[in-house]
Enzyme design. Structure first.
Site, PDB file in Angstrom:
ATOM      1  N   ASP A   1       0.817  -1.205   0.000  1.00 22.13           N
ATOM      2  CA  ASP A   1       0.000   0.000   0.000  1.00 22.13           C
ATOM      3  C   ASP A   1       0.860   1.268   0.000  1.00 22.13           C
ATOM      4  O   ASP A   1       0.350   2.366   0.162  1.00 22.13           O
ATOM      5  CB  ASP A   1      -0.927   0.018   1.229  1.00 22.13           C
TER       6      ASP A   1
ATOM      7  N   ASP B   1      -8.848  -8.096  12.900  1.00 15.34           N
ATOM      8  CA  ASP B   1      -8.612  -9.480  13.309  1.00 15.34           C
ATOM      9  C   ASP B   1      -9.655  -9.970  14.310  1.00 15.34           C
ATOM     10  O   ASP B   1     -10.176 -11.075  14.193  1.00 15.34           O
ATOM     11  CB  ASP B   1      -7.197  -9.643  13.867  1.00 15.34           C
TER      12      ASP B   1
END
Length: 648
Positions: free
Chosen positions: A155, A298
């Site tokens: 990214d 997560d």
């Protein structure tokens, strides 16, 4: 002494005798023993809290301020008790999945290659430097598993990283729209990857070569959606480094990963922690990809899968290592992100309060610790200071004489029980210091996260930013200094008869002892505000490797004592020139220069290493599972090191 007092102190002596005589002999890895110890901790704490509610509250006629303060303190203690109960629920069990992993590995290695699950390895990266991310890529590429594809998800739009991936055989992905941070990056990669499983490593984490052999086999159970492994670290975190505890105190996350996560697994309540995890692709697709509603994707991934019937399994083995937060700035960026993400989950339908979970699951995944720990820590620092300056007590002063009979048994059981439950990750005083140090910076995040949970973007933990030392966390230091100054001032004034504010009452001795304990905590926590110098750019790992040195066409046997990507410490006989070659088995011939000499000992730095040699070192150090972690906590050594830190 009344019969009630005798009974109370008799209980205290009985608990002390149990902790000294019986506790050390209990089998720590048996759930019945852990449940017994955790239950005794909760029961003694409940006894103390019952006494507080029934014997220590003032009447309203003492005045609205003292009455409200007493109730406020009691409610804080009640909140702390709630956190204790949920914590002890987790600690009351443990799991050991290593025998299962052994069986799975043997089964997988006996299978034909074409029958093995295909694994995509995701390495999301944003702004990490070459010294961080290249090591992770090389480690992932050297994993010993025949059906894997390594994907580097960039990214940061870095051409040098694309070129590095091309040279070494990793797949490189770059996206044009960088929305939803890490979760969005991985979701973009799901459109390209086709494997049965996805292994995830942060850009600073390096897996061992056997990582996939140890984890993939668990997915033979169709109920498993995620396998999580512990996050270990090869550098020292700020608590270790700033208190000079590098060799005797484990990193700050060990209690969770070594003890709590295994306990959660035993309750089928483990959760994904990102790095070091493997997820079932079918399960990710079923929940619509990695959740993007929170900055901690997560945890939400675990909860979303749980609602679909998939659980997370925890394998407590050191199978990957990464960088702990290297500076105080990185430490707080990381913790603030975790805190805000956990609080965001409360407000989301995918979170612990959303539909589709049992009450037990809601309790196990609700962020009690984030909400309760930090405000309660600061309040407990403030209570004796408030009393010393105003005379306002958290309980009826006439009942203060009973405090020891109810509080001491609870404290003995809690401290001794925790040392038994987590002997290598917990010390009462130092664990409290670390928590107090964090409280002043994380309490605002807790408040903001509860009032306005969204609107703050994902912040990447700075990595590869080793400090040269000398930086000071002035904000935390100022707040600790203010708290310490107010407490010390109140104590000093009331110990001098001509200045004394308080009239003698039964609470004064307790408040004075409490204040002195707080001052010692504040003093040690203040040391954490001073960033200590890190002397090496690369962490060294203990070794006992047989190798050879080549100088002037003469080969001499030697032994490696420690090894890093930058150099080594070696025992060897005889005189050597400054420029030599280290021939290390399974790595190759490493050009090096001697930078320090001793009797039968040299220290060398590597120079001009090509990428193949660096890859060999990564394989030999990280892939082989070498560890430089503190695995055993020795309290006397911790105390000695703290005194040495004060003297420095």
């Amino acid at each position: 002494m009344s019969p009630a007092d005798l009974a109370a102190w008799g209980l205290c002596l009985a608990i002390a005798a149990f902790c000294v005589a019986a506790l050390p002999g209990l089998p720590r890895n048996e759930n019945w023993a852990r449940t017994l110890v955790a239950g005794l901790i909760v029961l003694t704490a409940a006894r103390y809290l019952f006494w507080r509610y029934t014997r220590t509250l003032p009447e309203l006629d003492v005045g609205l301020g003292p009455f409200a303060w007493a109730w406020f303190c009691l409610l804080a203690e009640t909140a702390a008790f709630v956190e204790l109960v949920t914590f002890m629920l987790v600690m009351s069990r443990t799991s050991n999945r290593t025998p299962e992993a052994d069986c799975h590995q043997a089964r997988l290695q006996a299978m034909p290659v074409d029958e093995l699950p295909a694994v995509d390895v995701f390495i999301p990266t944003y702004n990490e430097g070459p010294e961080v991310v290249e090591r992770s890529i090389l480690g992932a590429l050297t994993m010993d598993y025949p059906k894997l594809t390594v994907w580097v998800l960039d990214d940061g739009g870095r051409d040098w990283l694309r070129e590095f991936c091309d040279r070494h055989g990793a797949r490189y992905l770059r996206r044009t729209e960088r929305n939803h941070a890490k979760a969005g990056n991985m979701n973009h990669a799901l459109g390209h990857a086709t494997g049965d499983l996805v292994a995830i490593f942060d850009a600073d984490f390096v897996p061992q070569r056997n990582f996939l052999w140890r984890t993939v086999g668990f997915f033979d159970d169709p109920a498993i959606g995620i396998v999580q492994t512990p996050q270990h670290f090869f550098n020292r975190d700020p608590v270790q480094n700033n208190l000079s505890l590098q060799r005797c105190w484990p990193d700050e996350q060990r209690l969770f990963f070594d003890v709590m996560a295994a306990g959660r697994d035993a309750w089928n309540a483990a959760f994904c922690c990102g790095a070091g995890s493997v997820v079932r692709r079918k399960a990710v697709d079923a929940i619509g990809g990695f959740p993007t509603a929170s900055i901690t994707e997560d945890l939400l991934t675990t909860l979303a899968m749980l609602r679909k019937g998939w659980i997370t399994r925890y394998l407590n083995e050191r199978l990957a290592q990464g960088l702990a937060a290297e500076t105080l700035e990185a430490f707080f960026v990381q913790r603030q992100r975790w805190c805000r993400g956990a609080l965001q989950a409360i407000y989301l339908p995918e979170g612990p309060l959303g539909s589709g979970l049992s009450w037990f699951q809601r309790i196990m995944f609700f962020p009690f610790s984030w909400i309760i720990q930090y405000p309660v820590r600061i309040l407990f620092l403030a209570v004796p200071a408030v009393y010393l300056w105003t005379g306002v007590t958290p309980l009826v002063p006439e009942r203060a004489g009973e405090t020891a009979a109810f509080l001491v048994p609870a404290m003995i059981m809690a401290f001794a029980g925790m040392r038994w439950l987590a002997p290598d990750t917990y010390m009462p005083f130092l664990s409290t210091v670390a928590s107090v140090f964090s409280s002043f910076r994380l309490l605002p995040t807790v408040i903001a996260g509860l009032v306005r949970p969204f609107g703050v973007g994902f912040k990447v933990t700075p990595k590869g930013s080793l400090t040269a030392g000398g930086q000071v966390d002035l904000l935390t230091l100022s707040l600790l200094g203010l708290m310490g100054g107010v407490t010390a001032g109140g104590l000093a004034i009331n110990l001098m008869p001509e200045w004394r504010i308080l009239s003698a009452d039964e609470f004064f001795p307790y408040a004075s002892g409490w204040a002195m304990l707080n001052l010692s905590i504040v003093l040690v926590a203040s040391l954490l505000c001073f960033e200590a110098k890190r002397h090496r750019n690369e962490e060294r790992f203990p070794a006992q490797d047989t190798a050879s040195l080549v100088a002037d066409e003469v080969r001499r046997p030697c032994r490696i004592l420690d090894l890093s990507l930058a150099g080594a410490r070696i025992t060897v006989d005889g005189q050597l020139p400054d420029e030599i070659v280290l021939d290390l088995p399974d790595v190759g011939q490493l050009p090096c220069r001697i930078v320090r000499r001793g009797t039968g000992l040299i220290c060398v730095s590597f120079s001009g290493l090509g990428e193949d040699l660096i890859a060999g070192l990564v394989r030999s150090i990280y892939g082989a599972g070498r560890s430089n972690a503190v695995d055993h906590l020795e309290p006397t050594e911790v105390v000695r090191s703290l005194f040495a830190r004060f003297a420095a």
